[in-house]
Structure formats: C-alpha cells, structure tokens
Design an enzyme around this catalytic site. Structure first.
Site, mmCIF file in Angstrom:
data_model
loop_
_atom_site.group_PDB
_atom_site.id
_atom_site.type_symbol
_atom_site.label_atom_id
_atom_site.label_comp_id
_atom_site.label_asym_id
_atom_site.label_seq_id
_atom_site.Cartn_x
_atom_site.Cartn_y
_atom_site.Cartn_z
ATOM 1 N N GLN A 1 0.813 -1.205 0.000
ATOM 2 C CA GLN A 1 0.000 0.000 0.000
ATOM 3 C C GLN A 1 0.856 1.268 0.000
ATOM 4 O OE1 GLN A 1 -2.381 1.368 3.518
ATOM 5 N NE2 GLN A 1 -4.115 0.844 2.195
ATOM 6 N N GLU B 1 14.725 28.316 -18.055
ATOM 7 C CA GLU B 1 13.518 29.021 -18.494
ATOM 8 C C GLU B 1 12.703 29.557 -17.325
ATOM 9 O OE1 GLU B 1 13.145 29.566 -21.718
ATOM 10 O OE2 GLU B 1 14.856 28.281 -22.211
ATOM 11 N N GLY B 2 13.402 30.059 -16.319
ATOM 12 C CA GLY B 2 12.723 30.584 -15.138
ATOM 13 C C GLY B 2 12.704 29.560 -14.029
#
Length: 399
Positions: free
Chosen positions: A278, A365-366
C-alpha cells in the site's frame, strides 16, 4: 494523453510512433557520448516538426504552441536532448514573433522551421540569469547600426547555432532600466563574436550549452527587433515558451512513472510483487495525480497562448504550468530511482539518467522560485483569482 482535437490527436499518434521507433533506441548513446544527434535533427526536419509552432504564413503547421507541446512531451519521454531540440525550434523565434518585423520573420524564422538554419537565444550572463535588469552586455549606437559588447552564458544550442538573438542594454542608459533592454539577431560567424566555452553538464546531454563573447560586434539596425523596447516586451515573448518547457517535464515524469511501475510489478519481496504494498501504491497514486494535474495546466497554457492570451493577466497560469511540470519531473524521477534500488545508482541506468535530466528543469527558463513569485503576484494582483461576479439572487419558489 488527454482528449485532443482530431488534428492534434493525429499529430500525437504520428509523433509517438516516430519517437518510439527512432528516438528511443538512440537515447542512451546520446547521453553517454554527449554528441549532437544530427540524425534526429534531420528526422525532425523531414517530419516537419521544426515548424510546428510557426504561423501558417511562415510555413508552420497551423497547430501552434499546442502542436509543439504535444511533440515535445512525446520526445521528452525518450530523450531529453530530443526535447531540447524541439524547444529550440521555438525559443529563438519567440522574440522575433513578439517584436520582429515581417521581413525579419521571413529572414530567420522561415529557414529555421525548414531545418535550413539553427538559432539560439542569448540572454543570461555570468552574474545575471533570472535578474534581467542586471545585464551588462551593451549595445552602443554606431552610425546606422550598433556595436555589441559583453558576455553571454549557458546558451542551449550555442555550438550548433547559425545565429543568436542577443539581449543587451543600450549603452549610457544607466543601470537597471527596464526600458533600456533591446534584442538583436547576430550571425554566429560575425566578426567579434566567438564561442568561448562549451560546458559539460550532468544531464540533458547531446545539445551543447555554451558561452559567447561579443567584442564590439557590428550589427546593422535592420537586425534590431523593433518591438522589443524593454524588459516587459521581451519577457512577454519568452512567456510563450512556458508550455513547451512544461512539456519536457511532462514527458520525463511520465517516462519515470512508467519505469517505476514496470519495476515494482516485476520485483518480488517476500514472495509478493512490490506493487501490492500500500505504501508504494500511494506514492504511485500521488505521482500520477500530480502528473495529470501538470498536464492539464500545461495544455491550458498552450491554448491560452494560441488564443493570443500571453500578457500579464495569464502570467500566473503559465507559471503554474511550468512550476507543476518541472517539480513533478524531479519527484517522479526520484521515485523511479528509489524503487529500482541499488541498480539505479549505476551510471547509464535509465532511472539514473532521468534523475540527472529532471533536475535542471527546475532551473532553466525561469527557476521554480521565479515561477512562485509570478504566481504569488498574480494572486495578490487578482489576475489569478476565484471570486465570482456578484449575481442577482433569484427568489426561491416554495411549494
């Protein structure tokens, strides 16, 4: 994939087959050698993938940023280099689309889409990455043109580029003036421009990352992008890249999650598959939910851009897509590595490569921090907001 319009679905099926048959077998070798895959570039050219996001009048497919997002996600499932190569079909063109003339677009964007010439975007400097106002590269007026002087760093595709979009501030304008930023197209073989270094990076190998020096490079005024007259215009154009960068994260995260699931289905512990535990199932479930959430944000961002909504009012939504996809790429890669155990620590293992490739997505890209700043500002400015308009309350009818 999520439900797509028929033309995008057809593109997705075609690109998925191409990437699976031609890119996947090359991924490990590209990562190992770091050599630029000219064969893949030629493949993308013949498949028309380099012009996907261009308007039809520039030889594009008419599928816009959504089309490139679809293709980039599929490419990134198999090879980070392939994803970057497709991203570079848009990144150097984005400033041209935002601030170039029709003549400039015909001169540089059309050949790039045809696979005849390659471009790169040169903005960052050793001391100025996210801080655009900290740029020191100067553009000095010189008669009917300009002289560019300075250093540009960390340029994707620098060694392969035939031309660069170079960002500089007007000389003598004073420091940290937003309205002093300009952009110019400079040929790679221009006198005074030199490739000074190519970096060996831990991930995303196969596309060069380099620095250039500009020593009084003469640039005629017809190479200046007239619509870029400040930081706002420049960043607005670059914001249109967010879904494509996000697509790289989506593809990598999906590849990592699929790799993890295949492993836990096969691996036995105590005579039972790890997949029945689980605790492991919950990790898989959480990763899947975040991946699907990032995908919805990314394709919504692509739709906004294709609809012409890439201004300040959509900045928060574009940033959310980039943040979500890059962060889930790191998480999914880490999960795949953890579930593969010791073998994932071996150089060249698929999970080990995914971890290296994912990490840089939160920076390029930032950065993730910049995206959080943009999102927070959008919420505080009420451009990213959930308050409904005041509506008249209808009286209830009572039986």
């Amino acid at each position: 994939m999520m439900n797509l319009a028929p033309e995008l679905d057809a593109l997705h099926r075609r690109v998925a087959a191409v990437m699976r048959q031609r890119v996947a077998p090359r991924a490990a070798e590209i990562d190992s050698t770091g050599d630029y895959p000219e064969d893949l570039y030629e493949l993308f050219r013949t498949e028309g993938l380099l012009a996907l996001s261009l308007p039809e009048n520039l030889g594009g497919s008419g599928l816009g940023v959504r089309g490139l997002t679809v293709a980039t996600e599929e490419a990134a499932k198999h090879s980070a280099a392939a994803g970057v190569m497709l991203l570079l079909s848009r990144l150097p063109v984005a400033p041209l689309l935002a601030g170039g003339t029709d003549e400039q677009l015909q001169r540089w964007a059309v050949p790039l889409g045809r696979g005849e010439r390659r471009g790169a975007f040169a903005m960052s400097e050793p001391q100025a990455g996210s801080d655009v106002l900290g740029l020191t590269a100067c553009a000095e007026p010189d008669g009917n043109g300009w002289r560019l002087t300075g250093t540009k760093s960390w340029i994707s595709g620098a060694a392969e580029a035939d031309w660069f979009v170079v960002v500089a501030r007007v000389a003598g304008s004073g420091e940290r003036r937003a309205d002093a930023v300009r952009a110019f197209v400079v040929d790679a073989d221009a006198a005074g421009l030199s490739l000074t270094q190519t970096h060996r990076r831990p991930g995303c190998r196969g596309v060069s990352l380099g620095d250039i020096s500009l020593d009084g490079v003469a640039v005629s005024d017809d190479r200046r992008l007239p619509g870029i007259t400040g930081v706002g215009h420049l960043l607005g154009g670059l914001a249109t890249m967010r879904p494509v960068v996000s697509a790289r994260g989506l593809g990598l995260a999906a590849a990592a999650l699929m790799l993890a699931v295949e492993r836990i289905e096969d691996r036995q512990v105590g005579g039972r598959p790890v997949a029945v535990q689980q605790g492991v199932q919950w990790q898989v479930a959480e990763t899947a939910v975040q991946l699907e959430s990032a995908r919805l944000l990314t394709y919504r961002a692509a739709e906004l851009i294709d609809a012409g909504s890439s201004g300040p009012r959509t900045a928060g939504q574009l940033a959310a897509a980039k943040l979500a996809s890059s962060e889930i790429a790191v998480k999914a890669a880490a999960l795949a590595s953890q579930l593969h155990g010791a073998e994932a620590c071996l150089a060249g293992h698929p999970a080990e490569r995914l971890v290296r490739d994912a990490r840089q997505l939160t920076i390029v890209e930032g950065t993730s921090e910049i995206q959080r700043n943009i999102i927070a500002r959008a919420v505080l400015d009420r451009t990213l907001w959930w308050q409904t308009a005041d509506l008249p309350v209808e009286s209830e009818s009572r039986a």
